[in-house]
Enzyme design. Structure first.
Site, PDB file in Angstrom:
ATOM      1  N   ASP A   1       0.091  10.669  -4.507  1.00 13.29           N
ATOM      2  CA  ASP A   1       1.204  11.315  -3.799  1.00 13.29           C
ATOM      3  C   ASP A   1       1.406  12.617  -4.592  1.00 13.29           C
ATOM      4  OD1 ASP A   1       3.377  10.559  -1.607  1.00 13.29           O
ATOM      5  OD2 ASP A   1       4.485  11.537  -3.198  1.00 13.29           O
TER       6      ASP A   1
ATOM      7  N   GLN B   1       7.143   3.861   3.923  1.00  9.83           N
ATOM      8  CA  GLN B   1       5.734   3.475   3.944  1.00  9.83           C
ATOM      9  C   GLN B   1       5.498   2.194   4.760  1.00  9.83           C
ATOM     10  OE1 GLN B   1       3.891   5.615   1.503  1.00  9.83           O
ATOM     11  NE2 GLN B   1       2.173   5.143   2.824  1.00  9.83           N
TER      12      GLN B   1
ATOM     13  N   LYS C   1       5.286   1.687  -3.081  1.00 10.44           N
ATOM     14  CA  LYS C   1       5.246   3.049  -3.638  1.00 10.44           C
ATOM     15  C   LYS C   1       5.514   2.957  -5.122  1.00 10.44           C
ATOM     16  CE  LYS C   1       4.808   7.286  -2.043  1.00 10.44           C
ATOM     17  NZ  LYS C   1       4.190   7.784  -0.788  1.00 10.44           N
TER      18      LYS C   1
ATOM     19  N   ASN D   1      -2.358  19.346  -1.622  1.00 13.52           N
ATOM     20  CA  ASN D   1      -3.358  18.776  -0.747  1.00 13.52           C
ATOM     21  C   ASN D   1      -2.983  18.783   0.737  1.00 13.52           C
ATOM     22  OD1 ASN D   1      -5.817  17.656  -1.215  1.00 13.52           O
ATOM     23  ND2 ASN D   1      -5.048  15.616  -0.724  1.00 13.52           N
TER      24      ASN D   1
ATOM     25  N   LYS E   1       0.861  -1.193   0.000  1.00  9.17           N
ATOM     26  CA  LYS E   1       0.000   0.000   0.000  1.00  9.17           C
ATOM     27  C   LYS E   1       0.884   1.226   0.000  1.00  9.17           C
ATOM     28  CE  LYS E   1      -3.850   2.233   0.310  1.00  9.17           C
ATOM     29  NZ  LYS E   1      -3.371   2.959  -0.911  1.00  9.17           N
TER      30      LYS E   1
ATOM     31  N   LYS F   1       5.320   3.392   8.343  1.00  9.28           N
ATOM     32  CA  LYS F   1       4.185   4.306   8.479  1.00  9.28           C
ATOM     33  C   LYS F   1       2.871   3.525   8.510  1.00  9.28           C
ATOM     34  CE  LYS F   1       4.121   7.593   5.382  1.00  9.28           C
ATOM     35  NZ  LYS F   1       3.838   8.578   4.315  1.00  9.28           N
TER      36      LYS F   1
HETATM   37  N1  GLU Z   1       1.180   9.152  -0.558  1.00 13.36           N
HETATM   38  C1  GLU Z   1       0.631   9.110   0.762  1.00 13.36           C
HETATM   39  C2  GLU Z   1       1.743   8.777   1.740  1.00 13.36           C
HETATM   40  O1  GLU Z   1       2.857   9.181   1.556  1.00 13.36           O
HETATM   41  C3  GLU Z   1      -0.613   8.240   0.868  1.00 13.36           C
HETATM   42  C4  GLU Z   1      -0.480   6.822   0.432  1.00 13.36           C
HETATM   43  C5  GLU Z   1      -1.805   6.041   0.397  1.00 13.36           C
HETATM   44  O2  GLU Z   1      -2.844   6.594   0.702  1.00 13.36           O
HETATM   45  O3  GLU Z   1      -1.728   4.866   0.044  1.00 13.36           O
HETATM   46  O4  GLU Z   1       1.546   8.155   2.752  1.00 13.36           O
END
Ligand code: GLU
Length: 448
Positions: free
Chosen positions: A168, A113, A128, A243, A92, A116
């Site tokens: 992103d 990620q 990603k 955003n 994800k 996170k």
């Molecule tokens: N690009 C966002 C991040 O850096 C969101 C990623 C997502 O919603 O999958 O976490």
């Protein structure tokens, strides 16, 4: 500093293999550095090769994206999807369309990620993707053709239970719409394969606001717990005008702060009376204009060329919401000199290691990106849940879940930091708390 033998060995290997990917090395070094007390206490991680597996993506897909521009000329871009770690859920993470995108940048983002997503407490692995395509100056039709070409290849690698991309930098509602349409057409399948979708076709309320709102919920909670303080009456400097920046500004204002800046890749605006967000929204969301226009429309506001100058504006709280490494050592020093006491990150890895050292030396409250900006992917996770249920929650319901996730990230991070002797350190705490869950899942699932 790396002192643990196992950690040093793993980092040396990464340096040997990926020495040409500076952003990836930077992200890995920071994480490994803070994981040393965990590694020392848990020999099972070394015995199971957890770190050497964690720093190596499960899969890297790199592909040609050929499309035809409005003038009839063939254009070729590079597409990427890094499927980094699937220990706790399907890969994800967002897609970034920007000329600076390369394999190393996507790998640093994918690596961040993993931890996170783990911190959100939702079942999502790390991934990603993106392309060096630059949507700036392109027509809607060109963006659509690019997105269709990109998805034609990407569709082979993703799926609602495999890998769920989102937005992103430069990938918002318009791009997600085109990408979703093409996936549906190619696969003949209507599923929650992407998040950040339009509300008419499976999107979640509060997803657009989530990263910016989440950043403020996180910052407010950290301020409350660590400093018995709040946003009320504070002057806030925010970089960016996408955003994340827009909705961070909205929430910070709602919580009683005065936000005095906005920026884009050309320069920044300073409005001593406080940013009028409806004007920024009209410029950026309304007609994809440049932030310079703000100073032309608002009397008393100043425009300055170059975006680094934004960090010389005096403030109590800085929320970098633009891009990686936007705050270097000199900018961090300027912030401290002007009285800034809090830096929480809306962008991914916006502070260089030298800047972080300045925050630490001066006792700033520092909220690292992988914790502070996890609200976006958290609501993406909630969007996946709603798609599976085939229903949608109200804005209030989703926003309340987001707030409680952000507050729990602060609590989890502080608890982990305390357990490993780093009391009050939100950076070490986020890395440790995010890591332990993934590491335990990797050990339990065997050597893969
Ligand atoms: N690009 C966002 C991040 O850096 C969101 C990623 C997502 O919603 O999958 O976490």
């Amino acid at each position: 500093m790396l002192t643990n033998e196992y950690v040093k060995r793993v980092y040396d290997q990464v340096q040997k293999r990926d020495g040409d990917q500076p952003e990836f090395l930077q992200a890995v070094y920071e994480v490994l550095d803070t994981l040393q007390p965990v590694i020392a206490k848990h020999p099972e991680y070394e015995a199971n090769g957890v770190l050497e597996r964690l720093v190596e993506p499960e899969r890297v897909v790199k592909f040609r994206v050929a499309w035809v521009d409005d003038a009839g000329k063939v254009q070729v871009n590079r597409g990427y999807r890094v499927q980094f770690n699937s220990a706790i859920g399907p890969y994800k993470g967002g897609l970034r369309f920007h000329p600076t995108v390369n394999e190393g940048v996507i790998k640093f983002l994918g690596f961040e990620q993993i931890l996170k997503n783990s911190l959100t407490t939702l079942p999502m692995g790390g991934g990603k993707g993106g392309s060096d395509f630059d949507p700036k100056g392109k027509s809607d039709a060109e963006v659509m053709r690019f997105c269709q070409a990109f998805m034609t290849e990407l569709s082979r690698h993703i799926g609602q239970f495999t890998d769920v991309p989102a937005g992103d930098i430069n990938v918002g509602a318009r791009e997600i719409g085109y990408l979703f349409g093409q996936y549906k057409r190619i696969r003949d399948e209507y599923s929650g394969v992407l998040t950040g979708k339009g509300l008419e076709f499976g999107g979640s309320l509060a997803r657009t606001e989530a990263t910016g709102y989440g950043l403020c919920y996180y910052t407010a909670e950290a301020l409350r717990v660590l400093k018995n303080d709040s946003f009320e009456g504070k002057t806030v400097v925010i970089s960016g005008s996408g955003n994340v920046a827009i909705f961070a500004t909205e929430k910070a204002q709602e919580l009683g702060a005065k936000v005095v800046t906005a920026s884009d890749s050309n320069g920044y605006v300073y409005d001593p009376d406080g940013i009028k967000l409806d004007i920024v929204k009209d410029i950026k969301l309304g007609h994809r204009g440049r932030i310079k226009e703000y100073a032309e429309r608002v009397p008393g506001a100043e425009y300055h060329e170059g975006c680094a100058g934004v960090w010389t504006v005096p403030c109590d709280i800085a929320l970098p919401c633009a891009t990686q490494n936007e705050i270097d050592e000199a900018s961090a020093e300027a912030l401290v000199k002007n009285g800034c006491k809090v830096v929480c990150e809306g962008a991914n890895m916006p502070s260089t290691p030298e800047a972080i050292a300045v925050y630490q030396k001066n006792g700033l409250l520092y909220g690292p990106a992988k914790a502070a900006n996890a609200g976006g992917v958290a609501v993406s996770g909630l969007e996946m849940s709603q798609n599976s249920y085939r229903l949608s929650w109200t804005f209030e319901e989703t926003d309340a879940k987001l707030k409680s996730i952000m507050e729990s990230i602060v609590a989890e991070s502080l608890a982990a930091a305390k357990e490993y002797g780093e009391e009050g350190d939100l950076m070490a705490g986020a890395n440790i708390a995010g890591f332990v869950k993934v590491a335990n899942a990797m050990v339990a699932q065997g050597i893969l």
